[in-house]
Write a protein that holds these residues in place. Structure first.
Motif, PDB file in Angstrom:
ATOM      1  N   PHE A   1       0.703  -1.378   0.029  1.00  0.00           N
ATOM      2  CA  PHE A   1       0.504   0.094  -0.216  1.00  0.00           C
ATOM      3  C   PHE A   1       0.846   1.591  -0.208  1.00  0.00           C
ATOM      4  CE2 PHE A   1      -1.828   3.184   2.598  1.00  0.00           C
ATOM      5  CZ  PHE A   1      -2.938   3.783   1.914  1.00  0.00           C
ATOM      6  N   PHE A   2       1.673   1.356   0.673  1.00  0.00           N
ATOM      7  CA  PHE A   2       2.505   2.517   0.939  1.00  0.00           C
ATOM      8  C   PHE A   2       3.649   2.448  -0.239  1.00  0.00           C
ATOM      9  CE2 PHE A   2       1.873   2.247   5.958  1.00  0.00           C
ATOM     10  CZ  PHE A   2       1.283   3.692   5.507  1.00  0.00           C
ATOM     11  N   ARG A   3       4.037   1.667  -0.699  1.00  0.00           N
ATOM     12  CA  ARG A   3       4.156   1.451  -2.110  1.00  0.00           C
ATOM     13  C   ARG A   3       3.731   1.978  -3.323  1.00  0.00           C
ATOM     14  NH1 ARG A   3       5.181  -1.438  -6.266  1.00  0.00           N
ATOM     15  NH2 ARG A   3       3.976  -3.289  -4.426  1.00  0.00           N
ATOM     16  N   ARG A   4       2.836   1.425  -3.706  1.00  0.00           N
ATOM     17  CA  ARG A   4       1.754   2.593  -4.575  1.00  0.00           C
ATOM     18  C   ARG A   4       1.304   3.647  -4.155  1.00  0.00           C
ATOM     19  NH1 ARG A   4      -1.441  -3.079  -5.613  1.00  0.00           N
ATOM     20  NH2 ARG A   4      -2.700  -1.444  -7.638  1.00  0.00           N
ATOM     21  N   VAL A   5       0.600   3.531  -3.327  1.00  0.00           N
ATOM     22  CA  VAL A   5      -0.285   5.063  -3.320  1.00  0.00           C
ATOM     23  C   VAL A   5       0.287   6.233  -3.771  1.00  0.00           C
ATOM     24  CG1 VAL A   5       0.383   5.275  -0.363  1.00  0.00           C
ATOM     25  CG2 VAL A   5      -1.587   6.328  -0.736  1.00  0.00           C
TER      26      VAL A   5
END
Length: 538
Positions: free
Chosen positions: A57-61
């Motif tokens: 999530f943190f990589r893609r957001v």
């Protein structure tokens, strides 16, 4: 000019701690986009490094280009260590987001029992961690865990925790009712006292719903000076849940004159609540305030008669302001006003003094006596009204169906349905297998109808419920089947009742397709390789 309230959404972190809620990384990204469209200021994404979903999530957001600030969650440094070497703080920095939510103990009992350290070391842990993240350029939201319990037991120490966080540069000092046991009067008194002790401090509140007071406690904190509120969509969260933003946002903005989200976004609230419910695969309570399907539903005849004159008689706001709509329920308790209002909603003219109106009401009451329930089956009710007033074209006629269910030793159950219909003067016979008898019937119906009505490809069955109406009859009891169907635009519900669960399911299933086809008047067969008389599957 109204006062602004900062909205901090923790659906993707605290909300996922609720029983039965599990979100994939894709789910969390979809919800984050929806929350950003709504206009919240912070979206807490999870705990960096705690699991693969949060890492993804943190990589893609960051590629979504959201206006809201994404926040990573974590705790203060470990006791007797350096913030610069703390793995948790390093993971928060590595998440690459602009904000961090740092949780620290504010109750001396927890410091001694859970952390097993001194009160002074806990203050050092809080101050060091916040100062370190601030030096790295992050906006820091400090969550003072168990603050209200801590303040009631040792107000001097709880206040000292906030003071140390403020001195270290925390952007928000959030007082948490972590156990959810504080009462609104206590919240107001404590937040007021903190405001006097720390004038100008940026105060916030985070409440849990264990006494069903999370919303009330948040409102009490705002009235006492808090300007940052934390909560979740639909109140999801651990144990009994968190403060429900779907109740807080309209109450604060529409009733208390605070500014929470853009004015034009408030009409997205109901859609947002239901969208998150679908993604989380959790049914919304129909009576959820503001956004529930029954929030503006009226059943009593006197009530309906009054709202037809002026909706303010039984509605505290206009439902459209939060994206909801008024509904009139028709049941055995219905009066003439209920039926007239429902007919009016779907564009039918029904003379209240006519014999036709009386017969419709009598028919509805008779069916409800048999076990039908139209409160949760608006589509079946509309079909009934259109039939009674001659305002419906039957696009297909049922002739017969047969079911074959077979299970062999060591094998799986195989269900096959055989359906015979008449469409546009043609007799069609189809057969189809399915994952159970209802699915097989659905598949057979579709095979017959889709060549004439391709739009049926867009609809699907989204929920199926069976209710036993008389438990004393045991396996011979009459059952009521409710089916919810959806397409890319909307959802509708239909009902069937019978002593045979397959027949009840068939009634509800056929009605769902009849409703989907309302407005279509000229079936156009799409000829296939199976011949002129429709699809046949042997």
């Amino acid at each position: 000019m109204s006062t602004s309230i900062t909205i901090f959404d923790t659906t993707l972190r605290d909300g996922t701690q609720g029983e039965g809620i599990s979100l994939s990384a894709d789910d969390k990204l979809k919800i984050a986009k929806k929350l950003d469209d709504l206009g919240v200021h912070f979206i807490e994404g999870g705990i960096p490094g705690s699991n693969n979903k949060d890492i993804e999530f943190f990589r893609r957001v960051q590629s979504l280009g959201l206006r809201a600030k994404i926040s990573a969650f974590g705790s203060t440094r470990r006791k007797h260590s350096l913030a610069e070497q703390d793995e948790n703080l390093q993971r928060m920095l590595a998440a690459g987001v602009p904000a961090a939510t740092l949780v620290g103990k504010a109750w001396d009992f927890h410091v001694h029992t859970a952390l097993q350290t001194t009160l002074e070391e806990n203050l050092a842990m809080i101050g060091d961690s916040i100062a370190y993240l601030k030096r790295k350029g992050l906006e820091v939201v400090f969550d003072a865990e168990h603050f209200f319990d801590g303040y009631k037991h040792n107000p001097e120490y709880a206040a000292a925790v906030l003071s140390r966080a403020r001195e270290a540069g925390a952007d928000w000092l959030v007082m948490c009712d972590t156990n959810g046991g504080t009462l609104p009067g206590e919240v107001h008194e404590i937040v007021s006292a903190v405001g006097l002790a720390l004038p100008g401090a940026p105060l916030g509140v985070h409440t849990h719903n264990d006494c069903e007071l999370a919303v009330a406690n948040t409102l009490a904190a705002v009235q006492a000076g808090a300007r940052h509120i934390q909560g979740t969509v639909n109140g999801y969260g651990e144990r009994c849940g968190n403060a429900n933003l779907c109740s807080l946002l309209p109450t604060l903005q529409l009733k208390m004159n605070y500014t929470c989200i853009p004015h034009e976004s408030m009409a997205q609230l109901t859609n947002t609540a239901r969208y998150v419910s679908e993604i989380a695969n959790v049914n919304m309570p129909v009576n959820q305030p503001y956004v529930g399907s029954a929030a503006f539903a009226h059943k009593g005849g006197i009530h309906v008669s009054a709202i037809l004159r002026d909706s303010r008689t039984y509605e505290h706001i206009e439902p459209e302001k939060v994206g909801n709509k008024q509904r009139v329920l028709v049941s055995e308790l219905a009066g003439q006003s209920n039926v007239l209002s429902k007919a009016q909603q779907i564009g039918l003219h029904l003379d209240p003094s006519s014999e036709q109106a009386r017969k419709i009401i009598d028919r509805i009451k008779e069916l409800e006596h048999q076990g039908y329930q139209f409160e949760g089956a608006d589509a079946s009710l509309e079909l009934l009204l259109r039939e009674a007033t001659g305002e419906i074209d039957e696009l297909f006629t049922f002739e017969s169906f047969k079911m074959l269910v077979e299970k062999t030793a060591g094998g799986s159950v195989v269900s096959e349905a055989f359906v015979k219909l008449n469409v546009a003067g043609e007799s069609l016979y189809t057969a189809a297998e399915g994952n159970g008898p209802v699915n097989a019937l659905d598949n057979a119906l579709r095979k017959a109808l889709i060549p004439y009505f391709p739009s049926l490809r867009d609809m699907h069955l989204s929920d199926y419920k069976v209710r036993v109406l008389d438990e004393q009859d045991q396996t011979a009891a009459k059952v009521r089947v409710l089916i919810e169907s959806r397409d890319y635009r909307t959802a509708w519900s239909t009902v069937g009742v019978s002593g045979n669960v397959i027949e009840a399911s068939w009634e509800a299933l056929v009605d769902s397709m009849r409703y989907a086809l309302l407005g279509l008047h000229s079936p156009q067969p799409v000829r296939t390789e199976f011949g002129q008389r429709g699809l046949v599957n042997h």
